[in-house]
Design an enzyme around this catalytic site. Structure first.
Site, PDB file in Angstrom:
ATOM      1  N   LYS A  54      -2.839 -20.290  24.231  1.00 47.15           N
ATOM      2  CA  LYS A  54      -1.437 -20.431  23.807  1.00 47.15           C
ATOM      3  C   LYS A  54      -0.986 -21.833  24.170  1.00 47.15           C
ATOM      4  CE  LYS A  54       0.629 -15.829  24.070  1.00 47.15           C
ATOM      5  NZ  LYS A  54       1.683 -15.065  24.747  1.00 47.15           N
TER       6      LYS A  54
ATOM      7  N   GLU B 161       2.002 -13.834  39.341  1.00 46.43           N
ATOM      8  CA  GLU B 161       1.089 -13.608  38.209  1.00 46.43           C
ATOM      9  C   GLU B 161      -0.197 -12.934  38.698  1.00 46.43           C
ATOM     10  OE1 GLU B 161       2.101 -14.208  35.165  1.00 46.43           O
ATOM     11  OE2 GLU B 161       3.540 -15.859  35.242  1.00 46.43           O
TER      12      GLU B 161
ATOM     13  N   ASN C  28       2.432  -9.501  29.410  1.00 46.53           N
ATOM     14  CA  ASN C  28       3.861  -9.819  29.539  1.00 46.53           C
ATOM     15  C   ASN C  28       4.570  -8.909  30.537  1.00 46.53           C
ATOM     16  OD1 ASN C  28       3.754 -11.887  27.605  1.00 46.53           O
ATOM     17  ND2 ASN C  28       3.752 -10.348  25.977  1.00 46.53           N
TER      18      ASN C  28
ATOM     19  N   HIS D  51      11.840 -13.375  31.916  1.00 48.27           N
ATOM     20  CA  HIS D  51      12.332 -14.447  31.036  1.00 48.27           C
ATOM     21  C   HIS D  51      13.856 -14.392  30.931  1.00 48.27           C
ATOM     22  CE1 HIS D  51       8.234 -14.983  28.823  1.00 48.27           C
ATOM     23  NE2 HIS D  51       8.392 -15.872  29.782  1.00 48.27           N
TER      24      HIS D  51
ATOM     25  N   HIS E  48       9.351 -19.977  37.297  1.00 48.97           N
ATOM     26  CA  HIS E  48       8.849 -18.886  36.449  1.00 48.97           C
ATOM     27  C   HIS E  48       8.281 -17.694  37.244  1.00 48.97           C
ATOM     28  CE1 HIS E  48       7.071 -16.924  33.006  1.00 48.97           C
ATOM     29  NE2 HIS E  48       5.883 -16.957  33.602  1.00 48.97           N
TER      30      HIS E  48
ATOM     31  N   ARG F  99      -2.995  -7.650  24.169  1.00 44.83           N
ATOM     32  CA  ARG F  99      -2.630  -8.872  24.909  1.00 44.83           C
ATOM     33  C   ARG F  99      -1.191  -8.814  25.424  1.00 44.83           C
ATOM     34  NH1 ARG F  99      -4.156 -15.240  23.595  1.00 44.83           N
ATOM     35  NH2 ARG F  99      -3.011 -16.063  25.362  1.00 44.83           N
TER      36      ARG F  99
ATOM     37  N   HIS G  73       7.714  -9.909  32.385  1.00 46.00           N
ATOM     38  CA  HIS G  73       8.231 -11.092  31.695  1.00 46.00           C
ATOM     39  C   HIS G  73       9.448 -10.802  30.810  1.00 46.00           C
ATOM     40  CE1 HIS G  73       4.560 -12.834  33.175  1.00 46.00           C
ATOM     41  NE2 HIS G  73       4.852 -14.005  32.667  1.00 46.00           N
TER      42      HIS G  73
ATOM     43  N   ARG H 232      -5.713 -32.495  12.590  1.00 44.61           N
ATOM     44  CA  ARG H 232      -5.893 -31.046  12.357  1.00 44.61           C
ATOM     45  C   ARG H 232      -6.751 -30.387  13.428  1.00 44.61           C
ATOM     46  NH1 ARG H 232      -6.185 -33.020   7.095  1.00 44.61           N
ATOM     47  NH2 ARG H 232      -4.278 -32.566   5.963  1.00 44.61           N
TER      48      ARG H 232
ATOM     49  N   GLU I 195      -2.384 -11.746  20.106  1.00 41.46           N
ATOM     50  CA  GLU I 195      -1.337 -10.891  20.666  1.00 41.46           C
ATOM     51  C   GLU I 195      -0.732  -9.932  19.641  1.00 41.46           C
ATOM     52  OE1 GLU I 195       1.085 -12.797  23.790  1.00 41.46           O
ATOM     53  OE2 GLU I 195       2.769 -11.664  22.995  1.00 41.46           O
TER      54      GLU I 195
ATOM     55  N   LYS J  66      -7.851 -11.955  32.431  1.00 38.66           N
ATOM     56  CA  LYS J  66      -7.198 -12.649  31.310  1.00 38.66           C
ATOM     57  C   LYS J  66      -8.199 -12.849  30.168  1.00 38.66           C
ATOM     58  CE  LYS J  66      -4.005 -15.572  29.409  1.00 38.66           C
ATOM     59  NZ  LYS J  66      -2.829 -16.410  29.573  1.00 38.66           N
TER      60      LYS J  66
HETATM   61  N1  LIG Z   1       0.186 -21.029  27.685  1.00 42.35           N
HETATM   62  C1  LIG Z   1       0.331 -19.939  28.399  1.00 42.35           C
HETATM   63  O1  LIG Z   1      -0.338 -18.924  28.169  1.00 42.35           O
HETATM   64  C2  LIG Z   1       1.291 -19.953  29.534  1.00 42.35           C
HETATM   65  C3  LIG Z   1       1.267 -18.936  30.505  1.00 42.35           C
HETATM   66  C4  LIG Z   1       2.126 -19.021  31.594  1.00 42.35           C
HETATM   67  C5  LIG Z   1       3.003 -20.097  31.704  1.00 42.35           C
HETATM   68  N2  LIG Z   1       3.009 -21.060  30.738  1.00 42.35           N
HETATM   69  C6  LIG Z   1       3.904 -22.223  30.842  1.00 42.35           C
HETATM   70  O2  LIG Z   1       3.523 -22.955  31.982  1.00 42.35           O
HETATM   71  C7  LIG Z   1       4.659 -23.634  32.493  1.00 42.35           C
HETATM   72  C8  LIG Z   1       4.744 -23.378  33.968  1.00 42.35           C
HETATM   73  O3  LIG Z   1       3.555 -23.858  34.555  1.00 42.35           O
HETATM   74  P1  LIG Z   1       3.504 -24.305  36.084  1.00 42.35           P
HETATM   75  O4  LIG Z   1       4.073 -23.243  36.911  1.00 42.35           O
HETATM   76  O5  LIG Z   1       2.122 -24.767  36.341  1.00 42.35           O
HETATM   77  O6  LIG Z   1       4.572 -25.506  36.137  1.00 42.35           O
HETATM   78  P2  LIG Z   1       4.414 -27.099  36.050  1.00 42.35           P
HETATM   79  O7  LIG Z   1       3.373 -27.507  35.107  1.00 42.35           O
HETATM   80  O8  LIG Z   1       5.787 -27.637  35.845  1.00 42.35           O
HETATM   81  O9  LIG Z   1       3.932 -27.487  37.532  1.00 42.35           O
HETATM   82  C9  LIG Z   1       4.769 -27.177  38.614  1.00 42.35           C
HETATM   83  C10 LIG Z   1       4.944 -28.379  39.527  1.00 42.35           C
HETATM   84  O10 LIG Z   1       3.762 -28.581  40.288  1.00 42.35           O
HETATM   85  C11 LIG Z   1       3.362 -29.950  40.217  1.00 42.35           C
HETATM   86  N3  LIG Z   1       1.923 -29.949  40.423  1.00 42.35           N
HETATM   87  C12 LIG Z   1       0.959 -29.623  39.542  1.00 42.35           C
HETATM   88  N4  LIG Z   1      -0.236 -29.590  40.146  1.00 42.35           N
HETATM   89  C13 LIG Z   1      -0.027 -29.945  41.434  1.00 42.35           C
HETATM   90  C14 LIG Z   1      -0.864 -30.067  42.571  1.00 42.35           C
HETATM   91  N5  LIG Z   1      -2.160 -29.773  42.497  1.00 42.35           N
HETATM   92  N6  LIG Z   1      -0.318 -30.464  43.735  1.00 42.35           N
HETATM   93  C15 LIG Z   1       1.021 -30.704  43.822  1.00 42.35           C
HETATM   94  N7  LIG Z   1       1.863 -30.554  42.804  1.00 42.35           N
HETATM   95  C16 LIG Z   1       1.345 -30.180  41.620  1.00 42.35           C
HETATM   96  C17 LIG Z   1       3.851 -30.394  38.872  1.00 42.35           C
HETATM   97  O11 LIG Z   1       3.944 -31.801  38.807  1.00 42.35           O
HETATM   98  C18 LIG Z   1       5.197 -29.681  38.797  1.00 42.35           C
HETATM   99  O12 LIG Z   1       6.165 -30.427  39.480  1.00 42.35           O
HETATM  100  C19 LIG Z   1       5.866 -23.118  31.734  1.00 42.35           C
HETATM  101  O13 LIG Z   1       6.247 -24.067  30.758  1.00 42.35           O
HETATM  102  C20 LIG Z   1       5.347 -21.865  31.059  1.00 42.35           C
HETATM  103  O14 LIG Z   1       6.010 -21.578  29.844  1.00 42.35           O
HETATM  104  C21 LIG Z   1       2.177 -21.014  29.675  1.00 42.35           C
HETATM  105 ZN   LIG Z   2       4.074 -15.902  33.284  1.00 44.82          ZN
END
Ligand SMILES: NC(=O)c1ccc[n+]([C@@H]2O[C@H](COP(=O)([O-])OP(=O)(O)OC[C@H]3O[C@@H](n4cnc5c(N)ncnc54)[C@H](O)[C@@H]3O)[C@@H](O)[C@H]2O)c1
Ligand SMILES: [Zn+2]
Length: 388
Positions: free
Chosen positions: A149, A191, A251, A258, A271, A247, A254, A127, A243, A233
């Site tokens: 999130k 972003e 988006n 999206h 993304h 908040r 997005h 939990r 949200e 943020k």
């Molecule tokens: N929780 C939230 O508020 C929120 C906000 C925005 C995005 N997201 C989510 O985040 C995800 C996208 O995140 P992302 O863009 O970080 O993608 P990701 O986590 O897939 O990372 C992108 C790539 O970079 C590589 N990588 C990571 N760190 C590295 C480094 N220091 N050096 C070399 N390579 C590295 C990873 O292995 C991967 O191949 C999506 O699933 C999205 O929905 C969540």
């Molecule tokens: Zn985003």
């Protein structure tokens, strides 16, 4: 006892769930000390993918061990495929197997994918056990690691299963960004631009004046950029954790972004690239609807292009875009709500009316070279319909 280096600290004020974002070059090798200073102890399950493990697993393991923690690794696959119930379940299996207890913790070391699934696992195991975000991509450092999130994808849609669950701390080492592939880096800049557009005109102007520094990851520019994004943020999240109101401004870009990602089957754009295109289109829509001046859109689009984000739309039909937008989580009582700019640094949330979007898509952008292909395609579809 040695103390960790003085870090740039950004508070996230959320009552008893408040925490700090620490931003400090080189802090990764001090992570054990940092956690110890924060009163953490016990075992640490490091959720990580093979690529990040190869780059940074050892340094984190050593830092934690030296500070008296008992770390162990939980390896998940690279990429979006790790954000599934299946991998959530495997993380939980590992926690059970290791007999992790309530005072132990999870450390998410990686990009947004790792942070999202690891945070969700932390929220449901026993939990809720403590978790720390150590983001290693630009998207994760300026966005996903802050705000609580967490979640995984469902076959029918992204991020459909999850929880709001705040980390105990976010530890940002800007140095790890140096190993990011350029495409990932530039995508993250979308972003960054978004924060200027939604909340901070002087920051937007700073970005306009430091495009070279942004593109080259200049050490003079990036600490300020990371800090300002985290501050914005944190401020937005503190005012609306779940949200229900403000908040939603996060988006911006997005709703269309999206939709483009889904339309491209998550292969055509990553993304941030889709968000950059989404901001360009949502900005254009805002201008068409009379909500902002042309200058706002031109400055935004210029910055998007100058940092190297894609600005060419594919051949796309209006109906495809509209249908892809229907799957957005931000639909309220059947209406798509979209964040549109009023000025640089100021946005509002408005419901979208299908007919006005169709007109904007087929008429207003006809002259835009960027969207010529898309619009021609749409116009040829919609013209006969109008004759009926
Ligand atoms: N929780 C939230 O508020 C929120 C906000 C925005 C995005 N997201 C989510 O985040 C995800 C996208 O995140 P992302 O863009 O970080 O993608 P990701 O986590 O897939 O990372 C992108 C790539 O970079 C590589 N990588 C990571 N760190 C590295 C480094 N220091 N050096 C070399 N390579 C590295 C990873 O292995 C991967 O191949 C999506 O699933 C999205 O929905 C969540
Ligand atoms: Zn985003």
């Amino acid at each position: 006892m040695m103390t960790a280096p003085a870090a740039n600290r950004v508070p996230v004020v959320l009552g008893d769930r408040s925490y700090e974002i620490l931003i400090q070059p080189g802090i990764l090798s001090q992570i054990g000390q940092v956690l110890q200073d924060a009163g953490c102890s016990g075992r640490v399950g490091i959720v990580i993918n093979p690529l990040v493990n190869k780059l940074y697993g050892r340094v984190v393991n050593r830092a934690l061990t030296q500070a008296g923690f008992s770390p162990f690794f939980i390896i998940i696959p690279d990429g979006e495929q790790a954000k599934t119930i299946r991998w959530l379940s495997k993380i939980l299996d590992a926690l059970v197997k290791q007999r992790v207890e309530r005072q132990d913790m999870i450390l998410a070391l990686g990009g947004g994918v790792t942070g999202d699934v690891a945070g969700f696992a932390a929220s449901v195991y026993l939990r809720g056990i403590p978790f720390v975000q150590v983001p290693t991509t630009l998207v994760a450092q300026v966005d996903s690691s802050v705000g609580g999130k967490t979640g995984v994808n469902h076959p029918q849609g992204k991020n459909l299963i999850g929880a709001f669950y705040q980390p105990r701390m976010v530890v940002i080492d800007p140095c790890v960004l140096k190993t990011l592939p350029p495409r990932q880096w530039i995508a993250g800049l979308a972003e960054v631009i978004k924060y200027g557009m939604i909340a901070d005109k002087p920051f937007f102007e700073y970005l306009e004046q430091h495009v070279e520094g942004l593109r080259n990851q200049s050490d003079d520019v990036m600490p300020h950029v990371l800090r300002r994004c985290c501050e914005i943020k944190a401020e937005v999240v503190a005012g609306d954790e779940h949200e229900s109101g403000r908040r939603r401004i996060l988006n911006y870009g997005h709703t269309v972004g999206h939709a483009l990602e889904a339309w491209g089957h998550y292969k055509k754009w990553i993304h941030g690239e889709a968000v950059g295109l989404g901001m360009a289109l949502e900005g254009s829509l805002a201008h068409y609807l009379g909500m902002c001046s042309k200058d706002v859109v031109e400055r935004q689009d210029d910055l998007i292009k100058r940092v190297g984000l894609p600005s060419n739309m594919p051949k796309m039909k209006f109906l495809d875009l509209w249908q892809a937008m229907q799957h957005d989580k931000k639909i309220i009582k059947g209406d798509i709500h979209c964040v549109l700019p009023k000025r640089i640094g100021d946005v509002c949330v408005v419901p979208l009316v299908r007919e006005s979007i169709r007109k904007w898509f087929s008429v207003q952008l006809l002259s835009s070279s960027r969207l010529t292909n898309a619009v021609r395609n749409s116009a040829s579809r919609t013209r006969p319909a109008r004759k009926k």
